[in-house]
Enzyme design. Structure first.
Site, short mmCIF file in Angstrom:
data_model
loop_
_atom_site.label_atom_id
_atom_site.label_comp_id
_atom_site.label_asym_id
_atom_site.label_seq_id
_atom_site.Cartn_x
_atom_site.Cartn_y
_atom_site.Cartn_z
N GLN A 201 0.82 -1.21 0.00
CA GLN A 201 0.00 0.00 0.00
C GLN A 201 0.86 1.26 0.00
OE1 GLN A 201 -2.51 -1.80 3.44
NE2 GLN A 201 -3.61 0.04 2.87
N PHE A 232 -6.06 -4.22 3.34
CA PHE A 232 -6.84 -3.84 4.52
C PHE A 232 -6.03 -3.14 5.60
CE2 PHE A 232 -8.65 -7.83 2.71
CZ PHE A 232 -9.76 -7.25 2.12
N GLU A 236 0.43 -1.48 4.81
CA GLU A 236 0.77 -0.06 4.86
C GLU A 236 2.20 0.11 5.35
OE1 GLU A 236 -2.10 2.53 6.74
OE2 GLU A 236 -0.68 4.18 6.79
N ARG A 314 -6.88 8.02 16.48
CA ARG A 314 -8.12 7.87 15.71
C ARG A 314 -9.21 7.20 16.55
NH1 ARG A 314 -10.37 8.39 10.44
NH2 ARG A 314 -8.53 9.43 9.63
N ARG A 346 -8.28 -1.48 8.42
CA ARG A 346 -9.54 -0.84 8.01
C ARG A 346 -10.27 -0.15 9.17
NH1 ARG A 346 -13.22 -3.98 3.60
NH2 ARG A 346 -14.04 -2.17 2.52
N THR A 444 -4.73 11.95 9.79
CA THR A 444 -4.67 12.92 10.89
C THR A 444 -3.28 13.52 11.03
OG1 THR A 444 -4.32 11.15 12.48
CG2 THR A 444 -6.59 11.87 12.13
N ALA A 513 -6.37 5.39 4.91
CA ALA A 513 -7.27 6.39 5.47
C ALA A 513 -8.42 6.69 4.51
CB ALA A 513 -6.52 7.67 5.84
N GLU A 715 -13.14 2.62 4.32
CA GLU A 715 -13.18 2.09 5.68
C GLU A 715 -14.53 2.21 6.39
OE1 GLU A 715 -9.77 4.72 6.41
OE2 GLU A 715 -9.00 3.11 7.67
N1 MTE Z 1 -11.21 -3.17 -0.36
C1 MTE Z 1 -10.61 -4.28 -0.86
N2 MTE Z 1 -11.26 -5.01 -1.76
N3 MTE Z 1 -9.37 -4.66 -0.43
C2 MTE Z 1 -8.68 -3.94 0.52
O1 MTE Z 1 -7.56 -4.31 0.88
N4 MTE Z 1 -8.68 -1.99 2.04
C3 MTE Z 1 -9.51 -1.04 2.77
C4 MTE Z 1 -10.51 -0.34 1.85
N5 MTE Z 1 -11.18 -1.30 1.03
C5 MTE Z 1 -9.30 -2.78 1.07
C6 MTE Z 1 -10.58 -2.42 0.57
C7 MTE Z 1 -8.74 0.00 3.46
S1 MTE Z 1 -8.03 -0.40 4.94
C8 MTE Z 1 -8.60 1.26 2.97
S2 MTE Z 1 -7.78 2.47 3.83
C9 MTE Z 1 -9.16 1.64 1.66
O2 MTE Z 1 -9.80 0.54 1.01
C10 MTE Z 1 -8.02 2.17 0.79
O3 MTE Z 1 -8.43 2.48 -0.48
P1 MTE Z 1 -9.16 3.86 -0.88
O4 MTE Z 1 -8.52 4.95 -0.09
O5 MTE Z 1 -8.91 3.96 -2.32
O6 MTE Z 1 -10.59 3.67 -0.52
MO1 MOS Z 2 -6.51 1.50 5.63
S1 MOS Z 2 -6.39 0.76 7.55
O1 MOS Z 2 -6.18 3.12 6.20
O2 MOS Z 2 -5.03 0.97 5.02
#
Ligand code: MTE
Ligand code: MOS
Length: 762
Positions: A201, A232, A236, A314, A346, A444, A513, A715
């Site tokens: 990520q 998820f 990161e 958070r 997440r 944040t 985030a 999230e």
């Molecule tokens: N959706 C899928 N399919 N797979 C993932 O790993 N990660 C989640 C969310 N949705 C995730 C997911 C998390 S922790 C975050 S922070 C956001 O997707 C990141 O992507 P975005 O900022 O583009 O929404």
């Molecule tokens: Mo999502 S926990 O901010 O990668």
């Protein structure tokens, strides 16, 4: 802009066909040369102590390893911690948790490497590990200093309140269980440079750490991420070490090296969602209006800080959820134990904080013998209210959403039916709960709210899109392609989505985030608009017309009412020596936060949603099942509704897993007992409620100026699943008419449900 051409359309995920046919290439699918090497990690067999001696000779001789490394083989920096220090790539002295990497080997294939690790002889001086959160709290064992947030006068408000309740809540962690585990392939290039394909990520941070570990400059290292099979939050910060180890071996051996963790190794060596323990006292009036709260929020961070400071922050930012706290004293503790270092997952602490807000509501409802929804409603923030951290609430969408959902889902009549059902059913009990989500959007840590993009238009009219965001299944790429298609009014198949690469867009923030589309989308829009401006300038000159005579429409550029093929104009622009490549940049405006004072505006806006969950609980076995779920979620002007609904469904089910079945267990030696999917139970298709109605709030453009007035959606939906936990609690509470709160810990596994049921009989 003309009428919406692409943004707002439910396009399928750009890789959907590749995903389902198995053709999507993940890092593990990259074709490697025959002499590529494969890594296995040797990790600590104890949770606390010291290494007395290490004999790794036999890993090579008997074991078949080709190369072995320990801490002393690291040419540069040994600490790969993301923010604060304390995460050694390999340790050679102190052991802080079971599963801590000590050495690594490479062999001709993974099985040989894994076998070779077993030939190591390591002697330890064992110490008693600190594993219990309460014990660690007593010892004030912290990874970071405590941090407080205050408003009004909590003590006075609680003391003078008509009613007062105190309680505690333990919340378990969660393993990411991404389908694709941690993996990196490192390719040595000429002149000591290196390319790394990583499921990641945060490619820029990995580039930075690989450079530090190898004593290279960031410009020597290129990190490439095409897609992840789920992340998820688990990729990161915790994807970087494996990239560093692959890179180290690759440079040493001048061979291509793959580091892919086996599932159990992955579960032992990487951090999880933080387990939390909350202690609370709340004062309230006869109607259930909260007058004052005193909250102690403690997170088990594991052995090091990783991202825990921001994660506990958070949690603190979200322990109000959608409810106004005028007098609050909130203290956040970052507890150090001898476990793996817990990390982003997440919601990033938000879900754990929000659980506190909801358990307090449930307790008040139980105490006053009222329906919890009515307690929620009288405590909702109103427009103009101020959060404990000083941010003004600019809209009361959560209230509007909750009321609409209560109506749509027939909450009140179903609640009455459930009451009757429960009166006639001694063992099987049902419960229903409607909970809101108000989730702050932005990193944040302010500087992270920046993004970059790079767009090329080739002279055949095809478009190459790059940006700093990474694809983990959430549909970021398709949304960003839709933004480019919107600007040029061309079909999506013209836009080629590419791997995220640190040599294309530099200094990017992690995709986290939930800000991926918000920030990268703006950067992409910015780059596309630059190119459009150049094209307009070229056309005005070339065709001797006014800008107002030019319309981009349906793969055409209409110039003074005459249709021109988009590709032809591009070709002409190129022939006239127009630059057809542009960068874009964006930084989120307005946000600021003074952490010392714990006041400011950390969030650009809030994402809102609400869910009603109806559950059935067997009070003799502790089994539970969600029967029906109704969700109303606010994605603003959704850029892609079908993708957003997918995020909501997935987030809700993942949250449900966290709060009902996913049970991390460490044994007395600090070893993770639930280290594979056989002992760690994630929800399956079978657990999806039979009735699952998910709707997006309609005609609800974001009042904040975000990309096409959309709202982040990654999230927030996870926290909709708090309604499941509350509904289970409701079902249990139907067994008793006591004022005392139900002692249900999270996750509500059959075991914890039975504990709560038996506790009522005490
Ligand atoms: N959706 C899928 N399919 N797979 C993932 O790993 N990660 C989640 C969310 N949705 C995730 C997911 C998390 S922790 C975050 S922070 C956001 O997707 C990141 O992507 P975005 O900022 O583009 O929404
Ligand atoms: Mo999502 S926990 O901010 O990668």
């Amino acid at each position: 802009m003309n009428k919406r051409y692409s943004v707002g359309k439910s396009n399928k995920h750009d890789s959907a066909d590749l995903h389902v046919s198995g053709e999507a290439r993940y890092v593990d699918d990259i074709h490697l040369p025959k002499d590529a090497l494969h890594v296995a990690i040797g990790y600590s067999a104890i949770a606390c102590g010291e290494i007395l001696s290490m004999d790794l000779q036999s890993c090579k001789k008997g074991g078949g390893a080709i190369d072995v490394i320990t801490a002393s083989d690291i040419p540069g920096k040994q600490d790969v911690a993301p923010v604060f220090s304390g995460d050694l790539l390999l340790t050679d002295k102190r052991i802080d948790y079971h599963g801590q990497p000590i050495f690594a080997v490479v062999a001709k294939d993974y099985n040989t490497a894994k076998r070779a690790v077993g030939f190591a002889k390591i002697e330890y001086k064992e110490e008693t590990p600190l594993l219990d959160l309460d014990e660690a709290l007593d010892q004030e064992s912290y990874v970071r200093p405590p941090h407080g947030m205050r408003c009004g006068n909590a003590q006075k408000a609680i003391d003078s309140a008509p009613h007062k309740i105190s309680g505690s809540l333990e919340i378990g962690g969660q393993d990411h269980l991404y389908l694709e585990g941690q993996v990196s392939v490192a390719i040595p290039e000429e002149d000591n440079r290196i390319t790394i394909h990583s499921s990641n990520q945060n490619p820029t941070e990995t580039q930075h750490l690989v450079a530090e570990v190898l004593n290279l400059s960031m410009a020597d290292v290129n990190v490439v991420t095409r897609r992840m099979g789920g992340a998820f939050g688990g990729k990161e910060t915790q994807a970087a070490p494996w990239a560093c180890i692959a890179a180290l071996f690759a440079i040493r051996n001048q061979r291509v090296v793959k580091c892919r963790l086996g599932r159990e190794d992955d579960m032992r060596m990487t951090g999880k969602r933080h387990p939390f323990k909350h202690e609370y006292t709340v004062g309230f009036d006869n109607k259930g209006k909260i007058l004052g709260v005193d909250y102690k929020i403690a997170a088990d961070c594991g052995h090091s800080a990783d991202l825990s400071d921001a994660i506990v922050d958070r949690a603190m930012f979200h322990c109000d959820n959608a409810y106004s706290l005028v007098n609050a004293n909130i203290i956040g503790l970052r507890v150090k134990t001898n476990t793996v270092s817990h990390t982003a997952f997440r919601g990033f602490g938000g879900p754990q904080g929000m659980m506190l807000a909801e358990v307090v509501i449930e307790d008040i409802a139980q105490y006053l013998s009222k329906d919890a929804l009515s307690i929620r409603q009288i405590n909702f923030y109103k427009q103009g209210d101020i959060t404990p951290y000083g941010q003004t609430i600019e809209s009361e969408q959560h209230a509007e959403i909750v009321n609409a959902l209560a109506e749509q889902s027939k909450y009140e009549s179903r609640r009455k039916q459930i009451e009757t059902f429960n009166q006639n059913s001694p063992m099987i009990k049902r419960g229903i709960s409607l909970t809101p989500v108000k989730f702050g959007i932005s990193f944040t840590v302010a500087y992270m709210n920046q993004a970059g993009a790079l767009i090329h238009i080739y002279h055949d009219g095809s478009i190459h899109l790059n940006h700093g965001g990474t694809e983990m299944g959430q549909g970021l790429m398709i949304k960003l392609a839709q933004i480019v298609a919107e600007v040029f009014q061309v079909n999506l198949d013209k836009i080629k989505i590419n791997a995220t690469q640190t040599d294309k867009v530099p200094n990017t923030s992690p995709t986290a985030a939930s800000s991926g589309t918000d920030i990268n989308g703006m950067a992409v829009l910015n780059a596309a608009l630059k190119l459009k401006k150049r094209l307009l300038k070229f056309i005005v000159k070339e065709f001797d017309c006014d800008e107002s005579d030019i319309v981009f429409e349906n793969n055409k550029i209409i110039i003074a009412n005459k249709n021109n093929d988009f590709n032809n104009i591009i070709k002409q622009a190129y022939m006239a020596r127009t630059s057809l490549s542009a960068t874009g940049f964006y930084k989120t405006p307005q946000i600021h936060y003074d952490r010392v004072k714990a006041k400011g505006q950390p969030f650009f806006y809030y994402a809102n949603g609400a869910a009603v969950s109806e559950v059935e609980v067997n009070t003799l076995t502790g089994e539970s099942k969600v029967l029906r779920t109704d969700i109303l979620h606010d994605a603003g002007n959704s850029i892609n509704p079908v993708i957003d609904i997918g995020q909501i469904e997935g987030g809700y089910i993942q949250g449900m897993g966290w709060l009902t079945s996913e049970d991390l267990k460490w044994d007395q030696m600090g070893r993770l007992s639930s280290a594979n999917p056989a002992t760690y139970k994630i929800p399956t298709a079978h657990d999806v409620p039979d009735i699952f109605n998910v709707k997006l709030l309609q005609d609800a453009p974001n009042i904040t100026n975000t990309i096409f007035r959309s709202k982040a959606v990654g999230e927030p939906p996870l926290m909709l699943a708090i309604s499941v936990w509350c509904a289970i609690r409701q079902a249990i509470s139907s067994l008793s008419d006591s004022k005392k709160g139900i002692k249900l810990e999270a996750p509500a596994t059959p075991e914890n449900i039975m504990k709560a049921v038996l506790d009522l009989e005490k």
